[in-house]
Design an enzyme around this catalytic site. Structure first.
Site, mmCIF file in Angstrom:
data_model
loop_
_atom_site.group_PDB
_atom_site.id
_atom_site.type_symbol
_atom_site.label_atom_id
_atom_site.label_comp_id
_atom_site.label_asym_id
_atom_site.label_seq_id
_atom_site.Cartn_x
_atom_site.Cartn_y
_atom_site.Cartn_z
ATOM 1 N N THR A 171 0.841 -1.125 -0.064
ATOM 2 C CA THR A 171 0.123 0.066 -0.016
ATOM 3 C C THR A 171 1.035 1.241 -0.100
ATOM 4 O O THR A 171 0.549 2.392 -0.065
ATOM 5 C CB THR A 171 -0.776 0.022 1.011
ATOM 6 O OG1 THR A 171 0.033 -0.182 2.352
ATOM 7 C CG2 THR A 171 -1.827 -0.958 1.193
ATOM 8 N N SER A 201 2.334 5.319 10.504
ATOM 9 C CA SER A 201 1.728 4.967 9.213
ATOM 10 C C SER A 201 1.953 6.171 8.455
ATOM 11 O O SER A 201 2.288 7.066 8.759
ATOM 12 C CB SER A 201 0.259 4.552 9.600
ATOM 13 O OG SER A 201 -0.283 5.628 9.867
ATOM 14 N N LYS A 202 1.373 5.942 7.219
ATOM 15 C CA LYS A 202 1.556 7.128 6.098
ATOM 16 C C LYS A 202 0.545 8.273 6.806
ATOM 17 O O LYS A 202 0.941 9.203 6.549
ATOM 18 C CB LYS A 202 1.149 6.551 4.743
ATOM 19 C CG LYS A 202 2.200 6.154 3.844
ATOM 20 C CD LYS A 202 1.655 5.581 2.737
ATOM 21 C CE LYS A 202 1.197 4.162 3.260
ATOM 22 N NZ LYS A 202 0.317 3.506 2.135
ATOM 23 N N GLY A 203 -0.418 7.564 7.292
ATOM 24 C CA GLY A 203 -1.215 8.770 8.007
ATOM 25 C C GLY A 203 -0.830 9.774 9.045
ATOM 26 O O GLY A 203 -1.059 10.839 9.465
ATOM 27 N N ASN A 204 0.201 9.475 9.585
ATOM 28 C CA ASN A 204 1.132 10.170 10.873
ATOM 29 C C ASN A 204 2.467 10.555 10.611
ATOM 30 O O ASN A 204 3.023 10.528 11.457
ATOM 31 C CB ASN A 204 0.487 9.416 12.157
ATOM 32 C CG ASN A 204 1.175 8.300 12.426
ATOM 33 O OD1 ASN A 204 2.130 7.656 11.468
ATOM 34 N ND2 ASN A 204 1.070 7.318 13.322
#
Ligand code: GLU
Length: 310
Positions: free
Chosen positions: A17, A255-258
């Site tokens: 991902t 994660s990519k989100g943080n």
């Protein structure tokens, strides 16, 4: 070493991902070290089943990142996107045993079923499946099938599995989960037609003869589900070791989100050294290859004699 002799087969199983970041490299390094410390075989499996979330080229990119960090698999990587027939055969086997059933429920249906039973919603906690489409509850009742689910209670009853299901983690120690009440009848094939992670991972770990799973701690609570599936499919249960997580600025798993950035390939030593710090391994010396050699020795002293697979 006393425990070598039995076959050891480990794997790193990233979902493409995105590229590897500092957190995912920790799991990769740990699984590689554990395989090397046990004189075992180390595999890489690209888990590209969740097609909507896969990023084109990320699988190849991850393999290149690993190679740059000195982590090359001992056999050609598997790609889950090519394993559909095996997943279909496994699902059929579960259906034939009466352990899997089709489900017509949407998320809203599941929500409504719990509300109707007066069970309040807990924020951020996914509800277990309420069992609406179980055959004994009336099945699909004319509604179109969306997903396929494992009939957890039946598997547990038919195979006489203990409740709660207990398992051992080499780092976290003894663990227990009542799979039926904690997660319920989980999805094997998704409503959008893609195979679910739980089924794909169990089928492939079995097909690849994996004896040892070393992966991030965020996956630890998937283990009891996977053990139930292993038993249902007549597969052995590997040993487990869940590694510490790298936290992002918000304290959550990186994660990519943080804010996780893909690992820079221009300084692989800095990247593996940072992963080694998380695993409490001695500081780097020399280049990547000599550091890896040193860490294998340190790892051997630390995680000796994992309990035999049960
Ligand atoms: N593909 C899963 C992930 O990247 C990990 C699978 C596993 O190690 O069991 O989150």
């Amino acid at each position: 070493m006393g425990h070598v002799g039995a076959v050891y087969r480990g794997r790193f199983a990233p979902s493409p991902t995105g590229l590897l970041h500092a957190g995912s490299l920790v799991a990769a390094l740990a699984s590689w070290l554990d395989a090397r410390a046990h004189g075992g075989t180390w595999l890489v499996r690209i888990e590209d089943v969740d097609r909507p979330r896969c990023v084109p080229g990320a699988g190849e990119g991850i393999l290149a990142q690993l190679a740059t960090c000195g982590l090359t698999p001992d056999e050609p990587p598997w790609w889950q996107s090519q394993r559909g027939d095996a997943y279909a055969a496994a699902l059929q086997r579960l259906v034939d045993a009466g352990w899997a059933y089709p489900c017509a429920c949407t998320r809203q249906d599941i929500e409504a079923a719990w509300t109707a039973r007066g069970v309040p919603r807990t924020r951020h906690v996914e509800r277990p499946y309420p069992g609406t489409c179980r055959p004994e509850a009336g099945g699909l009742r004319g509604r179109p099938a969306r997903a396929w689910r494992l009939h957890v209670g039946r598997v547990i009853a038919d195979l006489g599995l203990p409740v709660p299901l207990v398992w051992h983690d080499r780092r976290l120690g003894p663990q227990a989960q009542d799979v039926e009440t904690a997660v319920g009848d989980f999805v094997l094939k998704r409503a959008d037609g893609w195979w679910a992670y739980q089924l794909a991972v169990v089928v492939d770990d079995g097909a690849q003869g994996i004896t040892d799973i070393v992966r991030g701690e965020d996956l630890a609570d998937n283990t009891p589900r996977q053990i139930v599936l292993q038993r249902a499919l007549g597969l052995p249960t590997p040993r487990y070791l869940h590694t510490p997580l790298v936290r992002g600025d918000d304290g959550e798993k990186l994660s990519k989100g943080n804010g996780a950035r893909p690992l820079a390939l221009d300084d692989p030593l800095a990247a593996v050294a940072a992963a080694a710090v998380v695993l409490d391994l001695p500081p780097t010396e020399g280049d990547v290859a000599s550091s890896l050699r040193r860490w294998i020795t340190a790892w051997r002293a630390r995680w000796v004699d994992p309990a035999p697979p049960h």
